[in-house]
Design a protein around this motif. Sequence first.
Motif, PDB file in Angstrom:
ATOM      1  N   LEU A 169       1.195  -1.269  -0.011  1.00 32.34           N
ATOM      2  CA  LEU A 169      -0.829  -0.210  -0.105  1.00 32.34           C
ATOM      3  C   LEU A 169       0.843   1.462   0.242  1.00 32.34           C
ATOM      4  CD1 LEU A 169      -2.819  -1.196   2.452  1.00 32.34           C
ATOM      5  CD2 LEU A 169      -2.598  -1.149  -0.258  1.00 32.34           C
ATOM      6  N   ARG A 170       1.909   1.084   0.888  1.00 33.51           N
ATOM      7  CA  ARG A 170       2.943   2.555   0.452  1.00 33.51           C
ATOM      8  C   ARG A 170       3.661   2.279  -0.931  1.00 33.51           C
ATOM      9  NH1 ARG A 170       8.129   1.779   1.136  1.00 33.51           N
ATOM     10  NH2 ARG A 170       7.928  -0.094   2.589  1.00 33.51           N
ATOM     11  N   ARG A 171       4.242   1.594  -1.244  1.00 33.99           N
ATOM     12  CA  ARG A 171       4.682   2.173  -2.564  1.00 33.99           C
ATOM     13  C   ARG A 171       3.900   1.683  -3.738  1.00 33.99           C
ATOM     14  NH1 ARG A 171       9.849  -1.566  -2.676  1.00 33.99           N
ATOM     15  NH2 ARG A 171       9.684  -1.129  -5.132  1.00 33.99           N
ATOM     16  N   PHE A 172       2.562   1.737  -3.805  1.00 34.96           N
ATOM     17  CA  PHE A 172       1.287   1.233  -4.907  1.00 34.96           C
ATOM     18  C   PHE A 172       0.046   2.367  -4.616  1.00 34.96           C
ATOM     19  CE2 PHE A 172       4.188  -1.871  -5.665  1.00 34.96           C
ATOM     20  CZ  PHE A 172       5.153  -1.483  -6.980  1.00 34.96           C
ATOM     21  N   PRO A 173       0.719   3.914  -4.044  1.00 35.66           N
ATOM     22  CA  PRO A 173      -1.042   4.326  -3.876  1.00 35.66           C
ATOM     23  C   PRO A 173      -2.197   4.269  -4.866  1.00 35.66           C
ATOM     24  CG  PRO A 173       0.952   5.875  -4.104  1.00 35.66           C
ATOM     25  CD  PRO A 173       1.190   4.893  -4.329  1.00 35.66           C
ATOM     26  N   GLY A 174      -1.672   3.843  -5.803  1.00 35.75           N
ATOM     27  CA  GLY A 174      -3.099   4.169  -7.140  1.00 35.75           C
ATOM     28  C   GLY A 174      -2.816   1.902  -6.900  1.00 35.75           C
ATOM     29  N   LEU A 175      -3.191   1.834  -6.709  1.00 34.20           N
ATOM     30  CA  LEU A 175      -3.028   0.451  -6.653  1.00 34.20           C
ATOM     31  C   LEU A 175      -4.899   0.021  -6.378  1.00 34.20           C
ATOM     32  CD1 LEU A 175      -1.489  -2.171  -6.829  1.00 34.20           C
ATOM     33  CD2 LEU A 175      -3.095  -2.991  -4.437  1.00 34.20           C
ATOM     34  N   ALA A 176      -5.016  -0.821  -8.087  1.00 31.00           N
ATOM     35  CA  ALA A 176      -6.944  -0.811  -8.137  1.00 31.00           C
ATOM     36  C   ALA A 176      -6.303  -2.272  -8.871  1.00 31.00           C
ATOM     37  CB  ALA A 176      -6.858   0.046  -9.444  1.00 31.00           C
ATOM     38  N   LEU A 177      -7.726  -2.729  -9.131  1.00 32.05           N
ATOM     39  CA  LEU A 177      -8.333  -4.286  -9.549  1.00 32.05           C
ATOM     40  C   LEU A 177      -8.140  -3.760 -10.856  1.00 32.05           C
ATOM     41  CD1 LEU A 177     -10.901  -5.680  -6.915  1.00 32.05           C
ATOM     42  CD2 LEU A 177      -8.540  -6.625  -8.065  1.00 32.05           C
ATOM     43  N   ALA A 178      -7.480  -4.871 -11.655  1.00 34.45           N
ATOM     44  CA  ALA A 178      -7.480  -4.826 -13.794  1.00 34.45           C
ATOM     45  C   ALA A 178      -8.641  -5.823 -13.679  1.00 34.45           C
ATOM     46  CB  ALA A 178      -6.103  -4.925 -13.788  1.00 34.45           C
ATOM     47  N   GLY A 179      -9.730  -5.234 -13.296  1.00 32.82           N
ATOM     48  CA  GLY A 179     -11.396  -6.936 -14.010  1.00 32.82           C
ATOM     49  C   GLY A 179     -11.392  -7.714 -13.125  1.00 32.82           C
ATOM     50  N   ALA A 180     -11.879  -8.534 -13.311  1.00 32.35           N
ATOM     51  CA  ALA A 180     -12.317  -9.664 -11.865  1.00 32.35           C
ATOM     52  C   ALA A 180     -11.602 -10.372 -11.958  1.00 32.35           C
ATOM     53  CB  ALA A 180     -13.755 -10.167 -12.118  1.00 32.35           C
ATOM     54  N   PRO A 181     -11.178 -10.837 -10.626  1.00 28.43           N
ATOM     55  CA  PRO A 181     -10.211 -12.088 -10.703  1.00 28.43           C
ATOM     56  C   PRO A 181     -10.918 -12.868 -10.531  1.00 28.43           C
ATOM     57  CG  PRO A 181      -9.994 -10.095  -8.408  1.00 28.43           C
ATOM     58  CD  PRO A 181     -11.058 -10.149  -9.666  1.00 28.43           C
ATOM     59  N   GLY A 182     -10.448 -14.645 -10.933  1.00 28.80           N
ATOM     60  CA  GLY A 182     -11.277 -15.739 -11.148  1.00 28.80           C
ATOM     61  C   GLY A 182     -10.628 -16.644  -9.529  1.00 28.80           C
ATOM     62  N   ARG A 183     -11.881 -17.162  -9.169  1.00 31.35           N
ATOM     63  CA  ARG A 183     -11.155 -18.095  -7.774  1.00 31.35           C
ATOM     64  C   ARG A 183     -11.542 -19.162  -8.591  1.00 31.35           C
ATOM     65  NH1 ARG A 183     -10.905 -15.996  -3.347  1.00 31.35           N
ATOM     66  NH2 ARG A 183     -11.402 -14.232  -2.449  1.00 31.35           N
ATOM     67  N   VAL A 184     -10.677 -20.324  -7.437  1.00 33.29           N
ATOM     68  CA  VAL A 184      -9.840 -21.976  -7.816  1.00 33.29           C
ATOM     69  C   VAL A 184     -11.653 -22.471  -7.217  1.00 33.29           C
ATOM     70  CG1 VAL A 184      -9.307 -23.963  -7.502  1.00 33.29           C
ATOM     71  CG2 VAL A 184      -7.921 -21.785  -7.985  1.00 33.29           C
ATOM     72  N   PRO A 185     -11.921 -23.187  -8.279  1.00 33.34           N
ATOM     73  CA  PRO A 185     -13.423 -24.097  -7.732  1.00 33.34           C
ATOM     74  C   PRO A 185     -12.781 -24.731  -6.048  1.00 33.34           C
ATOM     75  CG  PRO A 185     -12.811 -25.007  -9.683  1.00 33.34           C
ATOM     76  CD  PRO A 185     -12.313 -23.710  -9.411  1.00 33.34           C
ATOM     77  N   ASP A 186     -12.115 -24.624  -5.160  1.00 31.09           N
ATOM     78  CA  ASP A 186     -12.062 -25.143  -4.177  1.00 31.09           C
ATOM     79  C   ASP A 186     -12.626 -25.510  -2.966  1.00 31.09           C
ATOM     80  OD1 ASP A 186      -9.882 -26.728  -2.240  1.00 31.09           O
ATOM     81  OD2 ASP A 186      -8.337 -26.051  -2.994  1.00 31.09           O
ATOM     82  N   PRO A 187     -13.125 -26.958  -2.891  1.00 35.24           N
ATOM     83  CA  PRO A 187     -14.519 -26.887  -1.552  1.00 35.24           C
ATOM     84  C   PRO A 187     -13.446 -26.300  -0.137  1.00 35.24           C
ATOM     85  CG  PRO A 187     -13.800 -28.984  -2.346  1.00 35.24           C
ATOM     86  CD  PRO A 187     -13.411 -28.117  -3.436  1.00 35.24           C
ATOM     87  N   GLY A 188     -12.020 -26.697   0.170  1.00 35.60           N
ATOM     88  CA  GLY A 188     -11.252 -25.797   1.262  1.00 35.60           C
ATOM     89  C   GLY A 188     -10.270 -25.725   1.411  1.00 35.60           C
ATOM     90  N   THR A 189     -10.168 -24.563   0.209  1.00 38.26           N
ATOM     91  CA  THR A 189     -10.007 -23.627   0.207  1.00 38.26           C
ATOM     92  C   THR A 189     -10.137 -22.444  -0.605  1.00 38.26           C
ATOM     93  OG1 THR A 189      -7.505 -24.576   0.755  1.00 38.26           O
ATOM     94  CG2 THR A 189      -7.098 -22.346   0.145  1.00 38.26           C
ATOM     95  N   TRP A 190     -10.372 -21.056   0.078  1.00 34.98           N
ATOM     96  CA  TRP A 190     -10.131 -19.513  -0.708  1.00 34.98           C
ATOM     97  C   TRP A 190      -9.415 -19.275  -1.056  1.00 34.98           C
ATOM     98  CZ3 TRP A 190     -14.712 -17.908  -2.286  1.00 34.98           C
ATOM     99  CH2 TRP A 190     -15.277 -16.605  -2.727  1.00 34.98           C
ATOM    100  N   ARG A 191      -9.254 -19.509  -2.429  1.00 37.50           N
ATOM    101  CA  ARG A 191      -8.335 -19.032  -3.170  1.00 37.50           C
ATOM    102  C   ARG A 191      -8.768 -18.319  -4.506  1.00 37.50           C
ATOM    103  NH1 ARG A 191      -5.107 -23.873  -5.902  1.00 37.50           N
ATOM    104  NH2 ARG A 191      -6.308 -25.225  -5.150  1.00 37.50           N
ATOM    105  N   LEU A 192      -7.434 -17.625  -4.996  1.00 30.85           N
ATOM    106  CA  LEU A 192      -8.169 -17.064  -6.280  1.00 30.85           C
ATOM    107  C   LEU A 192      -6.901 -17.773  -7.510  1.00 30.85           C
ATOM    108  CD1 LEU A 192      -6.900 -13.283  -5.759  1.00 30.85           C
ATOM    109  CD2 LEU A 192      -9.290 -13.628  -6.424  1.00 30.85           C
ATOM    110  N   ALA A 193      -7.626 -17.322  -8.816  1.00 29.72           N
ATOM    111  CA  ALA A 193      -6.440 -18.072  -9.674  1.00 29.72           C
ATOM    112  C   ALA A 193      -5.577 -17.638 -10.399  1.00 29.72           C
ATOM    113  CB  ALA A 193      -7.790 -18.529 -10.622  1.00 29.72           C
ATOM    114  N   ALA A 194      -5.495 -15.814 -10.294  1.00 30.78           N
ATOM    115  CA  ALA A 194      -5.268 -14.590 -10.187  1.00 30.78           C
ATOM    116  C   ALA A 194      -5.649 -13.789  -9.714  1.00 30.78           C
ATOM    117  CB  ALA A 194      -4.533 -15.131 -11.629  1.00 30.78           C
ATOM    118  N   LEU A 195      -4.475 -12.414  -9.468  1.00 30.90           N
ATOM    119  CA  LEU A 195      -4.749 -11.147  -9.011  1.00 30.90           C
ATOM    120  C   LEU A 195      -4.485 -10.257 -10.003  1.00 30.90           C
ATOM    121  CD1 LEU A 195      -6.722  -9.755  -6.849  1.00 30.90           C
ATOM    122  CD2 LEU A 195      -4.741  -9.583  -5.330  1.00 30.90           C
TER     123      LEU A 195
END
Length: 402
Positions: A372-398
């Motif tokens: 947050l300090r290094r990149f004050p303009g940080l923003a999402l670039a599109g919708a991150p996809g999630r891995v369909p994993d019933p045991g772990t809540w995780r992204l496929a990419a960010l």
Amino acid sequence: MTDGRADASGVPEIDLTDAEVLRDPAAAYGRVRERSPLARLRAPGMRPMWVLTRHEDARAMLSDPRFELSADSFMRPAGIPEHCLAYMRTMQEMDGPEHARLRRLVSPAFTVRRAADFRPRIESVVENLLDDLPDHAEDGSVDLLAHFARPLPIEVICELVGIPESDRPRWREYGAAVTAGWGQAFADAIPGIMEDAKAAVAARRSEPGDDLISDLIRTQTGDEGRLNDTEMVTLVWNLVLAGQTPTNLVANAVETLLRHPGQLAALREDADLMPRAVEELTRWCGPQLLTIPRHPREDVETHGVLIPKGEPVTAAIVSANRDPRVFADPERLDISRAAGAPGHLGYAHGPHFCLGAALARAQTEVALAALLRRFPGLALAGAPGRVPDPGTWRLAALPVTL
């Protein structure tokens, strides 16, 4: 799923392959939690599993000696070479005196104070990764998961264990294989991890340094106060395996903050909020949805239902961490939420409370603060996809813009 179906005992059932469970597990488990403190998890090819949905019951089970962890609690890839098997059984698979002995020997290396002492080395790792981040940009965006959150934990582990810089490219491959899940790449990496862990232990026995293995060797006295080489290698393997938690926690936390601009602004304005913010983000979007299954040593009755001896039982962390019986307004993300007991179960509870919790917290705090300090303009670039994993809540990419 959560549509009202129940088994013969009247206990609700959750289908782990259901699209709604995979898309929004907090909501799916939350609906079941408010209907029943106990449910059954089902999926094709999986033995049915009991699940506790409320915080009080989950916390109690995790500290109840009637529920034990064992080799049956863990999935293992097929085809592990015979010479690696001796190192696969970690403290997580132990209970009673055996577990207590090992925990007592290694716990001093994982205290809050030791994590604080190690913090400058974490900061150096984080800054180096952030220095390289712009070089990975493509079409104006960069995948923060691939180029920051994923490599972070293995770099920290290399620092912690004392892996020479010349050997680190292999360890980075090991980290990538472990975070990819329980597939062939994971199985293929195991022999290399074990061999390099053995080499690291041997090197530190002959030439101690400023690292975890050297500290453990220096402080050992007497047979009961000593880790043998097998236990040392197993500890390193456990670090590589369990130490990847910050990958998904950091990625989930960044996505969550970017989707809650008010909370993000508050955190930018007051850096002292970071420790509380990390605790709240762990409660809100922690990666572990379920605890490692336990097996009752005897028949156990709970809420009028008999759980037979040996049947797997888990706790729904994702549900317990939003239990309105414990957390006020639990569906609201509040980075200024006051800490108190009982807290979230993101690192489990009881004798098997996550050994590396202080280190994971430190990594996440340092990573978020620096980003947050290094990149004050940080923003999402599109919708991150999630891995369909019933045991772990995780992204496929960010994907983000810097």
